[in-house]
Design a protein around this motif. Structure first.
Motif, PDB file in Angstrom:
ATOM      1  N   ASP A   1      -7.205  -3.021 -20.055  1.00  8.61           N
ATOM      2  CA  ASP A   1      -8.111  -3.060 -18.911  1.00  8.61           C
ATOM      3  C   ASP A   1      -7.418  -3.599 -17.656  1.00  8.61           C
ATOM      4  O   ASP A   1      -7.607  -3.072 -16.557  1.00  8.61           O
ATOM      5  N   LEU A   2      -6.606  -4.630 -17.811  1.00  6.57           N
ATOM      6  CA  LEU A   2      -5.858  -5.168 -16.676  1.00  6.57           C
ATOM      7  C   LEU A   2      -4.930  -4.105 -16.097  1.00  6.57           C
ATOM      8  O   LEU A   2      -4.818  -3.955 -14.883  1.00  6.57           O
ATOM      9  N   GLN A   3      -4.279  -3.365 -16.979  1.00  8.04           N
ATOM     10  CA  GLN A   3      -3.373  -2.300 -16.540  1.00  8.04           C
ATOM     11  C   GLN A   3      -4.146  -1.213 -15.800  1.00  8.04           C
ATOM     12  O   GLN A   3      -3.733  -0.762 -14.725  1.00  8.04           O
ATOM     13  N   GLU A   4      -5.264  -0.785 -16.364  1.00  6.96           N
ATOM     14  CA  GLU A   4      -6.061   0.283 -15.748  1.00  6.96           C
ATOM     15  C   GLU A   4      -6.642  -0.129 -14.404  1.00  6.96           C
ATOM     16  O   GLU A   4      -6.819   0.709 -13.520  1.00  6.96           O
ATOM     17  N   ASN A   5      -6.947  -1.415 -14.224  1.00  9.54           N
ATOM     18  CA  ASN A   5      -7.531  -1.907 -12.971  1.00  9.54           C
ATOM     19  C   ASN A   5      -6.484  -2.379 -11.964  1.00  9.54           C
ATOM     20  O   ASN A   5      -6.839  -2.831 -10.882  1.00  9.54           O
ATOM     21  N   SER A   6      -5.213  -2.292 -12.331  1.00 15.37           N
ATOM     22  CA  SER A   6      -4.172  -2.747 -11.404  1.00 15.37           C
ATOM     23  C   SER A   6      -3.941  -1.687 -10.327  1.00 15.37           C
ATOM     24  O   SER A   6      -4.340  -0.534 -10.459  1.00 15.37           O
ATOM     25  N   LEU A   7      -3.304  -2.119  -9.261  1.00 14.97           N
ATOM     26  CA  LEU A   7      -2.943  -1.183  -8.201  1.00 14.97           C
ATOM     27  C   LEU A   7      -1.567  -1.559  -7.686  1.00 14.97           C
ATOM     28  O   LEU A   7      -1.074  -2.656  -7.922  1.00 14.97           O
ATOM     29  N   PHE A   8      -0.947  -0.616  -7.018  1.00  9.68           N
ATOM     30  CA  PHE A   8       0.378  -0.854  -6.468  1.00  9.68           C
ATOM     31  C   PHE A   8       0.275  -1.002  -4.965  1.00  9.68           C
ATOM     32  O   PHE A   8      -0.416  -0.229  -4.308  1.00  9.68           O
ATOM     33  N   GLN A   9       0.948  -2.017  -4.459  1.00  9.76           N
ATOM     34  CA  GLN A   9       0.969  -2.265  -3.022  1.00  9.76           C
ATOM     35  C   GLN A   9       2.411  -2.302  -2.558  1.00  9.76           C
ATOM     36  O   GLN A   9       3.289  -2.816  -3.256  1.00  9.76           O
ATOM     37  N   ASP A  10       2.628  -1.764  -1.369  1.00  6.40           N
ATOM     38  CA  ASP A  10       3.941  -1.817  -0.755  1.00  6.40           C
ATOM     39  C   ASP A  10       4.029  -3.031   0.149  1.00  6.40           C
ATOM     40  O   ASP A  10       3.055  -3.389   0.819  1.00  6.40           O
ATOM     41  N   ALA A  11       5.164  -3.668   0.136  1.00  2.00           N
ATOM     42  CA  ALA A  11       5.405  -4.806   1.019  1.00  2.00           C
ATOM     43  C   ALA A  11       6.821  -4.668   1.565  1.00  2.00           C
ATOM     44  O   ALA A  11       7.710  -4.136   0.900  1.00  2.00           O
ATOM     45  N   TYR A  12       6.996  -5.131   2.763  1.00  2.00           N
ATOM     46  CA  TYR A  12       8.321  -5.081   3.376  1.00  2.00           C
ATOM     47  C   TYR A  12       8.799  -6.507   3.648  1.00  2.00           C
ATOM     48  O   TYR A  12       8.084  -7.313   4.236  1.00  2.00           O
ATOM     49  N   TYR A  13      10.011  -6.794   3.188  1.00  2.00           N
ATOM     50  CA  TYR A  13      10.643  -8.086   3.410  1.00  2.00           C
ATOM     51  C   TYR A  13      11.982  -7.855   4.081  1.00  2.00           C
ATOM     52  O   TYR A  13      12.746  -6.980   3.660  1.00  2.00           O
ATOM     53  N   LYS A  14      12.244  -8.628   5.124  1.00  2.00           N
ATOM     54  CA  LYS A  14      13.519  -8.484   5.841  1.00  2.00           C
ATOM     55  C   LYS A  14      14.702  -8.574   4.890  1.00  2.00           C
ATOM     56  O   LYS A  14      15.636  -7.790   4.968  1.00  2.00           O
ATOM     57  N   LYS A  15      14.643  -9.552   4.010  1.00  2.20           N
ATOM     58  CA  LYS A  15      15.768  -9.805   3.108  1.00  2.20           C
ATOM     59  C   LYS A  15      15.932  -8.721   2.034  1.00  2.20           C
ATOM     60  O   LYS A  15      17.033  -8.376   1.655  1.00  2.20           O
ATOM     61  N   TYR A  16      14.799  -8.172   1.533  1.00  4.49           N
ATOM     62  CA  TYR A  16      14.853  -7.251   0.396  1.00  4.49           C
ATOM     63  C   TYR A  16      14.500  -5.813   0.747  1.00  4.49           C
ATOM     64  O   TYR A  16      14.725  -4.908  -0.047  1.00  4.49           O
ATOM     65  N   GLY A  17      13.885  -5.622   1.883  1.00  2.00           N
ATOM     66  CA  GLY A  17      13.453  -4.281   2.253  1.00  2.00           C
ATOM     67  C   GLY A  17      12.087  -3.963   1.660  1.00  2.00           C
ATOM     68  O   GLY A  17      11.277  -4.850   1.398  1.00  2.00           O
ATOM     69  N   GLN A  18      11.849  -2.680   1.414  1.00  2.00           N
ATOM     70  CA  GLN A  18      10.572  -2.207   0.895  1.00  2.00           C
ATOM     71  C   GLN A  18      10.456  -2.500  -0.603  1.00  2.00           C
ATOM     72  O   GLN A  18      11.337  -2.157  -1.374  1.00  2.00           O
ATOM     73  N   LEU A  19       9.374  -3.148  -1.003  1.00  2.00           N
ATOM     74  CA  LEU A  19       9.115  -3.440  -2.413  1.00  2.00           C
ATOM     75  C   LEU A  19       7.748  -2.898  -2.797  1.00  2.00           C
ATOM     76  O   LEU A  19       6.798  -2.959  -2.026  1.00  2.00           O
ATOM     77  N   LYS A  20       7.667  -2.381  -3.994  1.00  2.00           N
ATOM     78  CA  LYS A  20       6.388  -1.940  -4.548  1.00  2.00           C
ATOM     79  C   LYS A  20       6.002  -2.954  -5.610  1.00  2.00           C
ATOM     80  O   LYS A  20       6.778  -3.231  -6.518  1.00  2.00           O
ATOM     81  N   MET A  21       4.802  -3.547  -5.446  1.00  2.00           N
ATOM     82  CA  MET A  21       4.351  -4.582  -6.364  1.00  2.00           C
ATOM     83  C   MET A  21       3.092  -4.128  -7.094  1.00  2.00           C
ATOM     84  O   MET A  21       2.198  -3.553  -6.481  1.00  2.00           O
ATOM     85  N   GLN A  22       3.057  -4.403  -8.380  1.00  2.00           N
ATOM     86  CA  GLN A  22       1.848  -4.142  -9.146  1.00  2.00           C
ATOM     87  C   GLN A  22       0.955  -5.370  -9.037  1.00  2.00           C
ATOM     88  O   GLN A  22       1.380  -6.485  -9.341  1.00  2.00           O
ATOM     89  N   VAL A  23      -0.283  -5.154  -8.602  1.00  2.00           N
ATOM     90  CA  VAL A  23      -1.229  -6.242  -8.396  1.00  2.00           C
ATOM     91  C   VAL A  23      -2.334  -6.127  -9.444  1.00  2.00           C
ATOM     92  O   VAL A  23      -2.973  -5.079  -9.578  1.00  2.00           O
ATOM     93  N   PHE A  24      -2.544  -7.214 -10.176  1.00  2.00           N
ATOM     94  CA  PHE A  24      -3.587  -7.244 -11.190  1.00  2.00           C
ATOM     95  C   PHE A  24      -4.825  -7.911 -10.620  1.00  2.00           C
ATOM     96  O   PHE A  24      -4.731  -8.820  -9.809  1.00  2.00           O
ATOM     97  N   GLN A  25      -5.991  -7.458 -11.069  1.00  2.00           N
ATOM     98  CA  GLN A  25      -7.269  -7.962 -10.580  1.00  2.00           C
ATOM     99  C   GLN A  25      -8.109  -8.447 -11.763  1.00  2.00           C
ATOM    100  O   GLN A  25      -9.017  -7.753 -12.211  1.00  2.00           O
ATOM    101  N   PRO A  26      -7.806  -9.626 -12.277  1.00  2.00           N
ATOM    102  CA  PRO A  26      -8.497 -10.120 -13.481  1.00  2.00           C
ATOM    103  C   PRO A  26     -10.014 -10.179 -13.341  1.00  2.00           C
ATOM    104  O   PRO A  26     -10.731 -10.057 -14.336  1.00  2.00           O
TER     105      PRO A  26
END
Length: 143
Positions: free
Chosen positions: A70-95
């Motif tokens: 259920d946590l996996q099915e309700n998760s979403l991916f968000q993009d974030a940009y960091y100067k040091k690392y560049g573009q990152l895609k993060m999986q966000v869980f919504q307990p």
């Protein structure tokens, strides 16, 4: 980052359900810095796998599988940009979206610990308006 090891998959699932419970959240809020989950909170939480009867172990194991899916099915991916690392895609869980399953886990844990109905209600509803946010407001409007 610390790793925790278990003897088998069953123990890992049972521990996982316990650490994702509202009971553990309540313990974490009371004994941690409320920012980081440290090994001390995990290792001092009063839960012993050998003391859990087989029926409750099986229920916790099945609920852990259900919750992780259920946590996996309700998760979403968000993009974030960091100067040091560049573009990152993060999986966000919504307990909060998996709260009904977490409540089932807490019910099993309450049976294990011998909690009263009032104690279980306290654990399930602890800090609910902050943990659920707008989802709680919407469910109250439906009643």
């Amino acid at each position: 980052m610390k790793e925790i090891y278990f003897n088998n998959d069953e123990e890992r699932l049972i521990a996982n359900s316990t650490y994702l419970s509202s009971l553990f959240f309540w313990y974490y809020i009371g004994y941690s810095d409320c920012r980081n989950l440290n090994k001390r909170e995990v290792s001092t939480f009063p839960f012993s796998l050998p003391s859990v009867n087989n029926h409750l172990k099986n229920r916790l194991k099945e609920l852990a599988k259900k919750l992780l899916l259920d946590l996996q099915e309700n998760s979403l991916f968000q993009d974030a940009y960091y100067k040091k690392y560049g573009q990152l895609k993060m999986q966000v869980f919504q307990p909060r979206l998996s709260k009904p399953i977490i409540d089932e886990i807490d019910t099993v844990l309450a049976e294990h610990y011998g909690f009263t109905a009032e104690e279980l209600d306290f654990i399930i509803n602890y800090d609910i308006k902050y943990r659920m946010g707008k989802e709680l407001e919407n469910s109250e409007d439906d009643e």
